[in-house]
Design a protein around this motif. Structure first.
Motif, PDB file in Angstrom:
ATOM      1  N   ASP A 103      27.760 -30.849 -29.671  1.00 37.17           N
ATOM      2  CA  ASP A 103      28.844 -30.158 -28.966  1.00 37.17           C
ATOM      3  C   ASP A 103      29.041 -28.770 -29.581  1.00 37.17           C
ATOM      4  OD1 ASP A 103      30.212 -30.589 -31.390  1.00 37.17           O
ATOM      5  OD2 ASP A 103      31.074 -32.454 -30.644  1.00 37.17           O
ATOM      6  N   LYS A 104      30.094 -28.070 -29.139  1.00 39.44           N
ATOM      7  CA  LYS A 104      30.323 -26.696 -29.599  1.00 39.44           C
ATOM      8  C   LYS A 104      30.674 -26.640 -31.083  1.00 39.44           C
ATOM      9  CE  LYS A 104      35.156 -26.577 -28.034  1.00 39.44           C
ATOM     10  NZ  LYS A 104      36.116 -25.849 -27.156  1.00 39.44           N
ATOM     11  N   ASN A 113      27.541 -26.789 -32.893  1.00 37.80           N
ATOM     12  CA  ASN A 113      26.858 -25.505 -32.730  1.00 37.80           C
ATOM     13  C   ASN A 113      27.266 -24.505 -33.807  1.00 37.80           C
ATOM     14  OD1 ASN A 113      25.399 -26.286 -30.472  1.00 37.80           O
ATOM     15  ND2 ASN A 113      26.976 -25.615 -29.033  1.00 37.80           N
ATOM     16  N   HIS A 143      19.811 -20.063 -24.574  1.00 36.90           N
ATOM     17  CA  HIS A 143      21.060 -20.384 -23.880  1.00 36.90           C
ATOM     18  C   HIS A 143      20.951 -19.917 -22.433  1.00 36.90           C
ATOM     19  CE1 HIS A 143      25.426 -20.509 -23.007  1.00 36.90           C
ATOM     20  NE2 HIS A 143      25.522 -21.287 -24.082  1.00 36.90           N
ATOM     21  N   LEU A 199      26.381 -18.726 -18.292  1.00 33.17           N
ATOM     22  CA  LEU A 199      26.897 -20.058 -17.960  1.00 33.17           C
ATOM     23  C   LEU A 199      26.997 -20.889 -19.240  1.00 33.17           C
ATOM     24  CD1 LEU A 199      24.815 -20.997 -14.760  1.00 33.17           C
ATOM     25  CD2 LEU A 199      27.201 -20.208 -14.830  1.00 33.17           C
ATOM     26  N   SER A 200      27.801 -21.936 -19.180  1.00 42.71           N
ATOM     27  CA  SER A 200      27.907 -22.847 -20.320  1.00 42.71           C
ATOM     28  C   SER A 200      26.644 -23.698 -20.408  1.00 42.71           C
ATOM     29  CB  SER A 200      29.124 -23.750 -20.138  1.00 42.71           C
ATOM     30  OG  SER A 200      29.181 -24.720 -21.167  1.00 42.71           O
ATOM     31  N   SER A 201      26.153 -23.870 -21.618  1.00 40.42           N
ATOM     32  CA  SER A 201      24.980 -24.720 -21.830  1.00 40.42           C
ATOM     33  C   SER A 201      24.896 -25.096 -23.298  1.00 40.42           C
ATOM     34  CB  SER A 201      23.687 -24.020 -21.396  1.00 40.42           C
ATOM     35  OG  SER A 201      23.245 -23.098 -22.385  1.00 40.42           O
ATOM     36  N   HIS A 253      23.290 -25.084 -26.998  1.00 37.42           N
ATOM     37  CA  HIS A 253      22.570 -24.111 -27.814  1.00 37.42           C
ATOM     38  C   HIS A 253      21.275 -24.797 -28.259  1.00 37.42           C
ATOM     39  CE1 HIS A 253      26.137 -21.357 -29.012  1.00 37.42           C
ATOM     40  NE2 HIS A 253      26.399 -21.986 -27.862  1.00 37.42           N
ATOM     41  N   SER A 276      22.768 -27.964 -19.205  1.00 41.48           N
ATOM     42  CA  SER A 276      23.847 -27.107 -18.726  1.00 41.48           C
ATOM     43  C   SER A 276      24.435 -27.764 -17.481  1.00 41.48           C
ATOM     44  CB  SER A 276      23.312 -25.707 -18.382  1.00 41.48           C
ATOM     45  OG  SER A 276      24.285 -24.952 -17.689  1.00 41.48           O
ATOM     46  N   GLN A 327      26.442 -26.685 -15.160  1.00 35.59           N
ATOM     47  CA  GLN A 327      26.294 -25.847 -13.977  1.00 35.59           C
ATOM     48  C   GLN A 327      24.836 -25.478 -13.736  1.00 35.59           C
ATOM     49  OE1 GLN A 327      29.444 -23.114 -15.703  1.00 35.59           O
ATOM     50  NE2 GLN A 327      29.884 -22.829 -13.520  1.00 35.59           N
ATOM     51  N   GLN A 364      30.959 -19.829 -29.704  1.00 37.99           N
ATOM     52  CA  GLN A 364      30.640 -18.557 -29.055  1.00 37.99           C
ATOM     53  C   GLN A 364      29.916 -17.637 -30.030  1.00 37.99           C
ATOM     54  OE1 GLN A 364      34.085 -16.367 -27.764  1.00 37.99           O
ATOM     55  NE2 GLN A 364      32.891 -14.879 -26.576  1.00 37.99           N
TER      56      GLN A 364
END
Length: 215
Positions: free
Chosen positions: A21-22, A25, A40, A44-46, A48, A78, A80, A107
């Motif tokens: 998860d983030k 990351n 990445h 869009l969110s995906s 890492h 991802s 999306q 991020q």
């Protein structure tokens, strides 16, 4: 938790990995290796995703087939991006990732945008994604400890290289001294510089007189 995958065997022994998860990351960003390439989905969110290259390789060493494995894994992870065709994936060396205090968890930015590459992924290729998923291994590594081991090995290698360089330079110095000594000795034995008894007699002095001059 970190997920590890193996690229297609014919490309060589390449590991591709990504965090759960983030929050995971964050550690991947912090404790990456210089040989790592980050992937990445663009805008869009995906997940890492990282490709660990072999030592001495650079981003330019990535073959189209290896790139395809990495980008398909990014797209598949991802929410999306997995549903879309013709999307872009960005990738850059790990050391180009920039993290500042104002950024959200997971991020990242870039130190040098010129080091960021973009590639287009037309569609999901299930054959590739399924093959990669069959190689998936879940681990809970101590990323900090692994990086410390890596750093220690790097320091040891640099020390060994420095010692070898100094040894080579010392051998070169001794060889130059030997060659200079040989040239000097040869110069002393040049016939034109040698004096015979006949030459001495021709100058009008006897050997006894020369010995008296010397004394």
């Amino acid at each position: 938790m970190v997920y590890y995958f193996k690229a297609r065997p014919e490309l060589g022994d390449y590991t591709i990995y990504m965090g759960l998860d983030k929050f995971e990351n964050e550690d991947l960003i912090k404790y990456g290796w210089p040989e790592d390439i980050w992937f990445h989905v663009d805008k869009l969110s995906s997940a890492h995703v990282y490709l660990r290259l072999h030592k001495g390789q650079t981003i330019e060493s990535i073959t189209p087939e290896l790139l395809e494995d990495c980008t398909q894994l990014v797209k598949a992870n991802s929410i999306q991006g997995n549903k879309l065709n013709n999307l872009d994936v960005v990738y850059t060396p790990w050391f180009n990732l920039r993290k500042t205090q104002g950024m959200d968890v997971g991020q990242v930015g870039f130190h040098n945008p010129k080091l960021v590459k973009t590639t287009r992924v037309e569609k999901r290729i299930n054959e590739i994604v399924n093959r990669l998923n069959k190689t998936k291994v879940e681990r809970t590594p101590d990323l900090k400890a692994e990086r410390e081991v890596y750093n220690a090995a790097e320091r040891a290698e640099k020390k060994a290289h420095t010692r070898e360089k100094k040894r080579h330079e010392e051998m070169e110095r001794l060889e130059k001294e030997r060659q200079a000594e040989v040239r000097s000795y040869k110069g002393l034995m040049v016939p034109k510089k040698m004096t015979s008894n006949k030459d001495i007699a021709a100058k009008g002095k006897t050997l006894a007189e020369l010995e008296e001059d010397f004394m």
